[in-house]
Structures are given as C-alpha cells and as structure tokens.
Design a protein around this motif. Structure first.
Motif, PDB file in Angstrom:
ATOM      1  N   PRO A  62       0.655  -1.338  -0.291  1.00 11.84           N
ATOM      2  CA  PRO A  62      -0.219  -0.144  -0.183  1.00 11.84           C
ATOM      3  C   PRO A  62       1.020   1.238   0.250  1.00 11.84           C
ATOM      4  O   PRO A  62       1.864   1.388   1.170  1.00 11.84           O
ATOM      5  CB  PRO A  62      -0.750  -0.216   1.315  1.00 11.84           C
ATOM      6  CG  PRO A  62      -1.318  -1.945   1.504  1.00 11.84           C
ATOM      7  CD  PRO A  62       0.816  -2.024   0.994  1.00 11.84           C
ATOM      8  N   SER A  63       0.814   1.866  -0.773  1.00  9.46           N
ATOM      9  CA  SER A  63       1.385   3.423  -0.697  1.00  9.46           C
ATOM     10  C   SER A  63       0.317   4.731  -1.323  1.00  9.46           C
ATOM     11  O   SER A  63      -0.569   3.890  -2.515  1.00  9.46           O
ATOM     12  CB  SER A  63       2.144   3.234  -1.719  1.00  9.46           C
ATOM     13  OG  SER A  63       2.107   2.923  -2.794  1.00  9.46           O
ATOM     14  N   ALA A  64       0.511   5.592  -1.894  1.00  8.06           N
ATOM     15  CA  ALA A  64      -0.115   6.691  -2.384  1.00  8.06           C
ATOM     16  C   ALA A  64       0.000   6.649  -3.922  1.00  8.06           C
ATOM     17  O   ALA A  64      -1.097   6.824  -4.299  1.00  8.06           O
ATOM     18  CB  ALA A  64       0.015   7.947  -1.836  1.00  8.06           C
ATOM     19  N   SER A  65       1.232   5.844  -4.363  1.00  8.54           N
ATOM     20  CA  SER A  65       1.194   6.965  -5.498  1.00  8.54           C
ATOM     21  C   SER A  65       0.409   5.036  -6.305  1.00  8.54           C
ATOM     22  O   SER A  65      -0.495   5.156  -7.365  1.00  8.54           O
ATOM     23  CB  SER A  65       2.335   5.915  -5.861  1.00  8.54           C
ATOM     24  OG  SER A  65       3.282   4.795  -5.309  1.00  8.54           O
ATOM     25  N   ALA A  66       0.181   3.794  -5.726  1.00  8.14           N
ATOM     26  CA  ALA A  66      -0.579   2.801  -6.256  1.00  8.14           C
ATOM     27  C   ALA A  66      -1.792   2.761  -5.467  1.00  8.14           C
ATOM     28  O   ALA A  66      -2.783   3.026  -6.719  1.00  8.14           O
ATOM     29  CB  ALA A  66      -0.096   1.573  -5.268  1.00  8.14           C
ATOM     30  N   LEU A  67      -2.288   3.765  -4.400  1.00  9.98           N
ATOM     31  CA  LEU A  67      -3.538   4.500  -4.570  1.00  9.98           C
ATOM     32  C   LEU A  67      -3.880   4.863  -5.924  1.00  9.98           C
ATOM     33  O   LEU A  67      -5.153   4.632  -6.047  1.00  9.98           O
ATOM     34  CB  LEU A  67      -3.791   5.604  -3.557  1.00  9.98           C
ATOM     35  CG  LEU A  67      -5.047   5.184  -2.327  1.00  9.98           C
ATOM     36  CD1 LEU A  67      -6.527   4.323  -2.349  1.00  9.98           C
ATOM     37  CD2 LEU A  67      -4.904   6.416  -1.215  1.00  9.98           C
ATOM     38  N   VAL A  68      -3.637   5.976  -6.200  1.00 12.48           N
ATOM     39  CA  VAL A  68      -3.748   6.850  -6.672  1.00 12.48           C
ATOM     40  C   VAL A  68      -3.812   6.166  -8.645  1.00 12.48           C
ATOM     41  O   VAL A  68      -5.429   6.174  -9.036  1.00 12.48           O
ATOM     42  CB  VAL A  68      -2.647   8.170  -7.054  1.00 12.48           C
ATOM     43  CG1 VAL A  68      -3.119   9.262  -8.291  1.00 12.48           C
ATOM     44  CG2 VAL A  68      -2.895   9.044  -5.703  1.00 12.48           C
ATOM     45  N   GLU A  69      -2.501   5.634  -8.762  1.00 14.31           N
ATOM     46  CA  GLU A  69      -3.332   4.622 -10.328  1.00 14.31           C
ATOM     47  C   GLU A  69      -4.065   3.467  -9.563  1.00 14.31           C
ATOM     48  O   GLU A  69      -5.019   3.774 -10.586  1.00 14.31           O
ATOM     49  CB  GLU A  69      -1.970   4.042 -10.135  1.00 14.31           C
ATOM     50  CG  GLU A  69      -1.153   4.356 -10.930  1.00 14.31           C
ATOM     51  CD  GLU A  69      -1.067   5.538 -12.144  1.00 14.31           C
ATOM     52  OE1 GLU A  69      -1.249   5.426 -12.535  1.00 14.31           O
ATOM     53  OE2 GLU A  69      -0.561   6.753 -12.051  1.00 14.31           O
TER      54      GLU A  69
END
Length: 206
Positions: A62-69
């Motif tokens: 989990p990460s912000a970049s993965a979430l946004v994508e």
C-alpha cells in the motif's frame, strides 16, 4: 527501466511487454513491475486487467502512488464512487498526504462538485503542494463556487508560471469576468497563442 521508459513515451504495449519480462526475471521483486504493467494496461485501454494488477499492487504494498493509480483505474471502469471512497479513506487516515488530497480534488472536479474539490485542493496547498497547476485548479474551483479567493489564488499561480497557457487563461478570464477587460485580454491572447487548438481557451478569448 525499459518498461518505465516505454511508458513515459506512451508506448503502452511495449511497456506491458517489458514489465512482464521483469516480473518473470525477478519474481521476488515483482510489485514494481506489476505497477508498471497496470499503468501500461490502463494507458492502452485494458481497464479491467489494469485494475486487477493495481489491486494486487495496493494489497501487497500500500502506498499513495499505488492508491492513485488504482483509483484512476476504477474511475475509468465506471466505478467513480468506489474510487472516491477509496481516496477519502486514505485522506482520513493520512491527512497530510497532499498528493492524494489533490487526486481527490480532481475526482470531485470531474463530478462538478466545486465545493468538495476546492476543499481538497486547498488542503493539498496548505500541506505545501503549491505547484502552479494545483493553484490554477484551486482558483478555477473557487471561481465556480463564487469564492472571493479565486483571483488571489489565480495570481499566485500566475506568479509561479507566467508562461503556462492554462494559468494565463484562468487568470485572464477572471480579470475579464470582473470587467477588467484591458488587463485580462493580453493574458487570454497569450494563452491562445500557446495552445491554439484548445476550445476552452478560444471560447474565453472570443
């Protein structure tokens, strides 16, 4: 590296191929390659396959970049409310994440909810993410909701990026809308010169 380069060049099929190779070569470190494959699939319109990849990435790392994508993928597949709910949960748990706040502002802007969009854009700005693009988006949402902070925010964006056509368009349009036509028209003309095929910019100049 090859997958990232291909993706940056818009070569979605090549990026997907290179990402798959990387996953086979280094299965113990496949999450980054899986992320690139998901992005490549999203770019090429393989939305459901992209969402599956990005769901796996987010579940494993989990990460912000993965979430946004992942949210982008869900949005493209028609699951806008699910994407917004996912972003909202992240912002609640990570209130200082400016990148996700901006992404949430984008989502609400796409739904034409200027109030919530401005709220999240403003939060991102307050967290230190004061890029010309973000300030310009915030100024526009303020304008849509009749907020008196619109012009000041547009001025801040213009001060940072006086040659950005979209910043020029927003600032010039605000000046024209407040009857300062002589001040606003040069900005609108400059914007039209920089992006002559942009319909919104042409409309504002007309």
């Amino acid at each position: 590296q090859l997958a990232q380069t291909a993706l940056e060049r818009g070569l979605a099929d090549r990026a997907e191929e290179f990402a798959a190779r990387a996953m086979r070569a280094r299965p113990e470190d496949s999450v980054a390659a899986l992320m690139l494959r998901g992005q490549a699939r999203l770019l090429s319109g393989k939305v459901e396959a992209a969402v599956q990849d990005l769901q796996r990435v987010f579940a494993e790392r989990p990460s912000a970049s993965a979430l946004v994508e992942l949210a982008r993928g869900e949005w493209s597949s028609g699951r806008q409310n699910e994407a917004i709910d996912r972003l909202e949960r992240w912002v609640t748990a990570h209130p200082t994440d400016a990148g996700v706040s901006e992404a949430l502002g984008d989502a609400y802007a796409a739904k034409r909810d200027a109030g919530r969009s401005a709220e999240h854009y403003a939060a991102a700005v307050a967290q230190g993410r004061q890029t010309p693009a973000l300030l310009n988006k915030l100024a526009w949402q303020y304008l849509l909701r009749g907020d008196e902070r619109a012009e000041q925010t547009a001025e801040q964006a213009y001060a940072k990026a006086p040659d950005n056509p979209y910043v020029l368009d927003t600032y010039g349009w605000m000046l024209v809308q407040t009857k300062r036509i002589d001040a606003g028209l040069p900005h609108l003309r400059r914007a039209a010169d920089l992006v002559p095929n942009n319909a919104t910019v042409r409309f504002h100049l007309a």
